[in-house]
Motif scaffolding. Structure first.
Motif, PDB file in Angstrom:
ATOM      1  N   ALA A 300       0.872  -1.177   0.000  1.00  0.00           N
ATOM      2  CA  ALA A 300       0.000   0.000   0.000  1.00  0.00           C
ATOM      3  C   ALA A 300       0.905   1.223   0.000  1.00  0.00           C
ATOM      4  O   ALA A 300       1.895   1.274   0.736  1.00  0.00           O
ATOM      5  CB  ALA A 300      -0.901   0.009   1.232  1.00  0.00           C
ATOM      6  N   PHE A 301       0.587   2.199  -0.822  1.00  0.00           N
ATOM      7  CA  PHE A 301       1.420   3.389  -0.963  1.00  0.00           C
ATOM      8  C   PHE A 301       0.733   4.565  -0.277  1.00  0.00           C
ATOM      9  O   PHE A 301      -0.340   5.010  -0.692  1.00  0.00           O
ATOM     10  CB  PHE A 301       1.671   3.677  -2.439  1.00  0.00           C
ATOM     11  CG  PHE A 301       2.499   2.616  -3.104  1.00  0.00           C
ATOM     12  CD1 PHE A 301       3.866   2.782  -3.261  1.00  0.00           C
ATOM     13  CD2 PHE A 301       1.920   1.430  -3.522  1.00  0.00           C
ATOM     14  CE1 PHE A 301       4.636   1.788  -3.838  1.00  0.00           C
ATOM     15  CE2 PHE A 301       2.677   0.421  -4.108  1.00  0.00           C
ATOM     16  CZ  PHE A 301       4.043   0.605  -4.264  1.00  0.00           C
ATOM     17  N   GLY A 302       1.366   5.036   0.803  1.00  0.00           N
ATOM     18  CA  GLY A 302       0.797   6.115   1.599  1.00  0.00           C
ATOM     19  C   GLY A 302       1.330   7.469   1.202  1.00  0.00           C
ATOM     20  O   GLY A 302       1.572   7.749   0.023  1.00  0.00           O
ATOM     21  N   GLU A 307       5.872  10.969  -6.884  1.00  0.00           N
ATOM     22  CA  GLU A 307       4.629  10.616  -7.558  1.00  0.00           C
ATOM     23  C   GLU A 307       4.285   9.153  -7.270  1.00  0.00           C
ATOM     24  O   GLU A 307       4.996   8.234  -7.701  1.00  0.00           O
ATOM     25  CB  GLU A 307       4.775  10.833  -9.059  1.00  0.00           C
ATOM     26  CG  GLU A 307       4.992  12.278  -9.454  1.00  0.00           C
ATOM     27  CD  GLU A 307       3.731  13.101  -9.351  1.00  0.00           C
ATOM     28  OE1 GLU A 307       2.930  13.101 -10.289  1.00  0.00           O
ATOM     29  OE2 GLU A 307       3.541  13.761  -8.310  1.00  0.00           O
ATOM     30  N   SER A 308       3.185   8.930  -6.564  1.00  0.00           N
ATOM     31  CA  SER A 308       2.856   7.582  -6.087  1.00  0.00           C
ATOM     32  C   SER A 308       2.551   6.610  -7.213  1.00  0.00           C
ATOM     33  O   SER A 308       2.899   5.429  -7.133  1.00  0.00           O
ATOM     34  CB  SER A 308       1.662   7.653  -5.129  1.00  0.00           C
ATOM     35  OG  SER A 308       1.987   8.395  -3.980  1.00  0.00           O
ATOM     36  N   PHE A 309       1.907   7.079  -8.277  1.00  0.00           N
ATOM     37  CA  PHE A 309       1.509   6.160  -9.345  1.00  0.00           C
ATOM     38  C   PHE A 309       2.728   5.600 -10.089  1.00  0.00           C
ATOM     39  O   PHE A 309       2.764   4.416 -10.404  1.00  0.00           O
ATOM     40  CB  PHE A 309       0.560   6.861 -10.322  1.00  0.00           C
ATOM     41  CG  PHE A 309      -0.838   6.966  -9.807  1.00  0.00           C
ATOM     42  CD1 PHE A 309      -1.732   5.920  -9.965  1.00  0.00           C
ATOM     43  CD2 PHE A 309      -1.263   8.104  -9.146  1.00  0.00           C
ATOM     44  CE1 PHE A 309      -3.041   6.005  -9.479  1.00  0.00           C
ATOM     45  CE2 PHE A 309      -2.552   8.206  -8.647  1.00  0.00           C
ATOM     46  CZ  PHE A 309      -3.442   7.156  -8.814  1.00  0.00           C
ATOM     47  N   SER A 310       3.707   6.443 -10.371  1.00  0.00           N
ATOM     48  CA  SER A 310       4.894   5.945 -11.073  1.00  0.00           C
ATOM     49  C   SER A 310       5.703   5.009 -10.184  1.00  0.00           C
ATOM     50  O   SER A 310       6.255   4.012 -10.653  1.00  0.00           O
ATOM     51  CB  SER A 310       5.760   7.113 -11.556  1.00  0.00           C
ATOM     52  OG  SER A 310       6.066   7.998 -10.508  1.00  0.00           O
ATOM     53  N   LEU A 311       5.748   5.299  -8.865  1.00  0.00           N
ATOM     54  CA  LEU A 311       6.451   4.408  -7.937  1.00  0.00           C
ATOM     55  C   LEU A 311       5.724   3.074  -7.825  1.00  0.00           C
ATOM     56  O   LEU A 311       6.346   2.002  -7.857  1.00  0.00           O
ATOM     57  CB  LEU A 311       6.560   5.069  -6.561  1.00  0.00           C
ATOM     58  CG  LEU A 311       7.223   4.239  -5.459  1.00  0.00           C
ATOM     59  CD1 LEU A 311       8.658   3.881  -5.836  1.00  0.00           C
ATOM     60  CD2 LEU A 311       7.192   4.977  -4.127  1.00  0.00           C
ATOM     61  N   ALA A 312       4.412   3.121  -7.698  1.00  0.00           N
ATOM     62  CA  ALA A 312       3.623   1.892  -7.613  1.00  0.00           C
ATOM     63  C   ALA A 312       3.770   1.067  -8.889  1.00  0.00           C
ATOM     64  O   ALA A 312       3.850  -0.169  -8.841  1.00  0.00           O
ATOM     65  CB  ALA A 312       2.155   2.232  -7.372  1.00  0.00           C
ATOM     66  N   ASN A 313       3.823   1.747 -10.010  1.00  0.00           N
ATOM     67  CA  ASN A 313       3.980   1.048 -11.283  1.00  0.00           C
ATOM     68  C   ASN A 313       5.323   0.320 -11.345  1.00  0.00           C
ATOM     69  O   ASN A 313       5.441  -0.755 -11.944  1.00  0.00           O
ATOM     70  CB  ASN A 313       3.861   2.045 -12.435  1.00  0.00           C
ATOM     71  CG  ASN A 313       3.757   1.371 -13.786  1.00  0.00           C
ATOM     72  OD1 ASN A 313       2.982   0.433 -13.976  1.00  0.00           O
ATOM     73  ND2 ASN A 313       4.549   1.829 -14.735  1.00  0.00           N
ATOM     74  N   VAL A 372       4.411   1.539   1.935  1.00  0.00           N
ATOM     75  CA  VAL A 372       5.503   2.383   1.443  1.00  0.00           C
ATOM     76  C   VAL A 372       5.120   3.815   1.783  1.00  0.00           C
ATOM     77  O   VAL A 372       4.241   4.406   1.173  1.00  0.00           O
ATOM     78  CB  VAL A 372       5.700   2.228  -0.078  1.00  0.00           C
ATOM     79  CG1 VAL A 372       6.874   3.088  -0.547  1.00  0.00           C
ATOM     80  CG2 VAL A 372       5.917   0.771  -0.435  1.00  0.00           C
ATOM     81  N   GLU A 373       5.785   4.359   2.799  1.00  0.00           N
ATOM     82  CA  GLU A 373       5.448   5.696   3.283  1.00  0.00           C
ATOM     83  C   GLU A 373       6.605   6.216   4.118  1.00  0.00           C
ATOM     84  O   GLU A 373       7.278   5.457   4.809  1.00  0.00           O
ATOM     85  CB  GLU A 373       4.165   5.652   4.119  1.00  0.00           C
ATOM     86  CG  GLU A 373       3.718   7.008   4.636  1.00  0.00           C
ATOM     87  CD  GLU A 373       2.376   6.932   5.354  1.00  0.00           C
ATOM     88  OE1 GLU A 373       1.366   6.677   4.683  1.00  0.00           O
ATOM     89  OE2 GLU A 373       2.348   7.109   6.575  1.00  0.00           O
ATOM     90  N   ILE A 374       6.845   7.522   4.069  1.00  0.00           N
ATOM     91  CA  ILE A 374       7.939   8.070   4.868  1.00  0.00           C
ATOM     92  C   ILE A 374       7.452   8.669   6.176  1.00  0.00           C
ATOM     93  O   ILE A 374       8.248   9.034   7.028  1.00  0.00           O
ATOM     94  CB  ILE A 374       8.726   9.143   4.097  1.00  0.00           C
ATOM     95  CG1 ILE A 374       7.838  10.354   3.786  1.00  0.00           C
ATOM     96  CG2 ILE A 374       9.343   8.571   2.839  1.00  0.00           C
ATOM     97  CD1 ILE A 374       8.619  11.572   3.384  1.00  0.00           C
ATOM     98  N   THR A 383       8.057  -1.144   9.908  1.00  0.00           N
ATOM     99  CA  THR A 383       9.409  -0.763  10.358  1.00  0.00           C
ATOM    100  C   THR A 383      10.344  -0.544   9.171  1.00  0.00           C
ATOM    101  O   THR A 383      11.524  -0.286   9.350  1.00  0.00           O
ATOM    102  CB  THR A 383       9.984  -1.870  11.262  1.00  0.00           C
ATOM    103  OG1 THR A 383      10.001  -3.101  10.534  1.00  0.00           O
ATOM    104  CG2 THR A 383       9.159  -2.020  12.520  1.00  0.00           C
ATOM    105  N   ILE A 384       9.822  -0.638   7.959  1.00  0.00           N
ATOM    106  CA  ILE A 384      10.659  -0.482   6.765  1.00  0.00           C
ATOM    107  C   ILE A 384      11.022   0.992   6.568  1.00  0.00           C
ATOM    108  O   ILE A 384      10.165   1.866   6.615  1.00  0.00           O
ATOM    109  CB  ILE A 384       9.926  -1.007   5.515  1.00  0.00           C
ATOM    110  CG1 ILE A 384       9.466  -2.444   5.722  1.00  0.00           C
ATOM    111  CG2 ILE A 384      10.834  -0.906   4.295  1.00  0.00           C
ATOM    112  CD1 ILE A 384       8.630  -2.991   4.592  1.00  0.00           C
ATOM    113  N   ASN A 385      12.292   1.266   6.346  1.00  0.00           N
ATOM    114  CA  ASN A 385      12.752   2.627   6.112  1.00  0.00           C
ATOM    115  C   ASN A 385      12.919   2.879   4.608  1.00  0.00           C
ATOM    116  O   ASN A 385      13.846   2.382   3.981  1.00  0.00           O
ATOM    117  CB  ASN A 385      14.090   2.868   6.826  1.00  0.00           C
ATOM    118  CG  ASN A 385      14.628   4.268   6.591  1.00  0.00           C
ATOM    119  OD1 ASN A 385      13.905   5.151   6.150  1.00  0.00           O
ATOM    120  ND2 ASN A 385      15.893   4.466   6.897  1.00  0.00           N
TER     121      ASN A 385
END
Length: 416
Positions: A300-302, A307-313, A372-374, A383-385
């Motif tokens: 899940a992309f938070g 740009e979330s769509f290009s990263l998710a792609n 996936v979120e900062i 806990t993923i960085n």
């Protein structure tokens, strides 16, 4: 999470729904972010047109500004119904008399609701003032979040590119203008290489005065875009003159990144350096290895600085499942990634996260769903960085993303 919609069912920005009915803690309106851009710029004044609430909250931003005029025009009861055209024109004229060289007018929700004509006001007042007049619509009700405040304000800077067109001796002639942050090690290395071979490089983010920016934009025809907030700017510039644009902020695969870099170097008649070829091959090998590994995850992309769509792609390209994407809106630049996701059998849920506590419950209710979120350190998402990887650009960014994925896969294997 009953407000989310599948990607295949979204046809416009209006299709992106809030994930929950109540916004907690809510988001800034685009007026706030538009004014925040002005804080780092000298020589540009602002006029916020709206209600007393808009006036009150705008002062939290503009009170920190120095050397420019920042006014608000508060609509009275009559103007809320019948319009504020004459009053706004008088206010602009007054700012011009007080010495404002560039004025950005921000129309908020009420003026937008009653249909005030931005272009009409601009046309009517231009003969009465010496100042350069810029206008943006930042009505919050038209959009989910605040990103347009950045995008539209930066986009309006294209209007200033005509200011010094007749004075060629003052115009900065630049072969390459960089739009965006250059902290990335690889981007710095690429720009250093270009500069060493005689190409003059300008950095917009190192310039504070709008007149300097205007001169740079006037003399530039080649742009390297490293941040989505500048996309509207280059599109507006392209309507004025012929430009070349190379975008790296929204490309992730080794082949896409290399294609952009190679084309830019070819256009400058510069050979591709060996280290760039090596970076390309290293990422290509890492991608192939990761794709061939059958152990894949769901993501899940938070809230992200990219740009979330290009990263998710890109995650989908690597073989992972994309389950959810936080989106404020769907841009024209997102359309390629949107189509690619759907063509590859990915149909994630789309929503604008408005309640992080409820979103956390959603994540925990889905087994083996990683985020996936900062900003996830505020809650117990994961806990993923991802921060170190997403602060990079080009090959380094994608390679670090794969390394994080590999590390997480090893941890999951050990836990099992």
């Amino acid at each position: 999470m009953n407000q989310i919609v599948e990607l295949s069912k979204i046809r416009s920005n209006k299709g992106v729904k809030f994930t929950h009915a109540a916004a907690t803690p809510g988001t800034h309106c685009p007026m706030h972010t538009a004014l925040s851009v002005l804080l780092r710029l000298d020589g540009i004044s602002s006029l916020v047109v709206g209600t007393s609430e808009c006036s009150y909250y705008s002062k939290f931003v503009t009170m920190r500004s120095k050397g420019s005029l920042h006014y608000t025009y508060v609509l009275d009861e009559k103007e809320v119904v019948y319009g504020c055209r004459e009053g706004v024109i008088d206010a602009i004229a007054e700012m011009d008399r007080e010495g404002a060289a560039v004025i950005l007018v921000l129309l908020t929700c009420v003026p937008a609701l009653i249909g005030e004509d931005l272009e009409g006001i601009k046309y009517e007042v231009k003969e009465r003032i010496n100042a350069n007049l810029l206008m943006i619509d930042v009505a919050h009700y038209k959009r989910n979040g605040y990103d347009d405040g950045f995008v539209y304000t930066m986009g309006q800077l294209a209007e200033l590119s005509e200011v010094d067109e007749e004075t060629d001796h003052d115009t900065i002639v630049s072969e390459l203008t960089v739009l965006g942050n250059t902290k990335s090690t690889e981007i710095n290395r690429l720009l250093t290489y270009i500069t060493a071979l005689g190409i003059n490089v300008n950095y917009i983010e190192s310039q504070r005065h709008v007149q300097d920016i205007a001169k740079t934009l006037t003399g530039s025809s080649v742009f390297l875009v490293l941040n989505a907030h500048y996309q509207q700017l280059v599109e507006n510039l392209s309507e004025k003159k012929t430009i070349s644009m190379y975008s790296l902020y929204n490309v992730y695969t080794s082949k896409e990144i290399f294609a952009v870099c190679e084309q830019m170097l070819i256009d400058f008649k510069i050979p591709v350096p060996e280290w760039l070829l090596s970076s390309y091959k290293n990422l290509l090998n890492a991608e192939n290895k990761h794709i061939n590994d059958k152990s894949k995850g769901a993501f899940a992309f938070g809230l992200l600085p990219v740009e979330s769509f290009s990263l998710a792609n890109y995650f989908a390209y690597l073989g992972h499942t994309v389950s959810f994407i936080h989106a404020e809106r769907i841009n024209a630049s997102d359309e390629k990634s949107r189509k690619s996701l759907l063509e590859n059998g990915q149909n994630p849920s789309i929503g604008f996260i408005t309640n992080h506590s409820e979103f956390e419950k959603y994540i925990k209710s889905h087994q083996n769903l990683s985020v996936v979120e900062i900003l996830s350190h505020h809650l117990d998402y994961t806990t993923i960085n991802w921060t170190d990887a997403l602060e990079e650009m080009a090959f380094d960014r994608s390679l670090k993303l794969i390394q994080v994925l590999e590390s997480q896969r090893e941890l999951d294997f050990e836990e099992k």
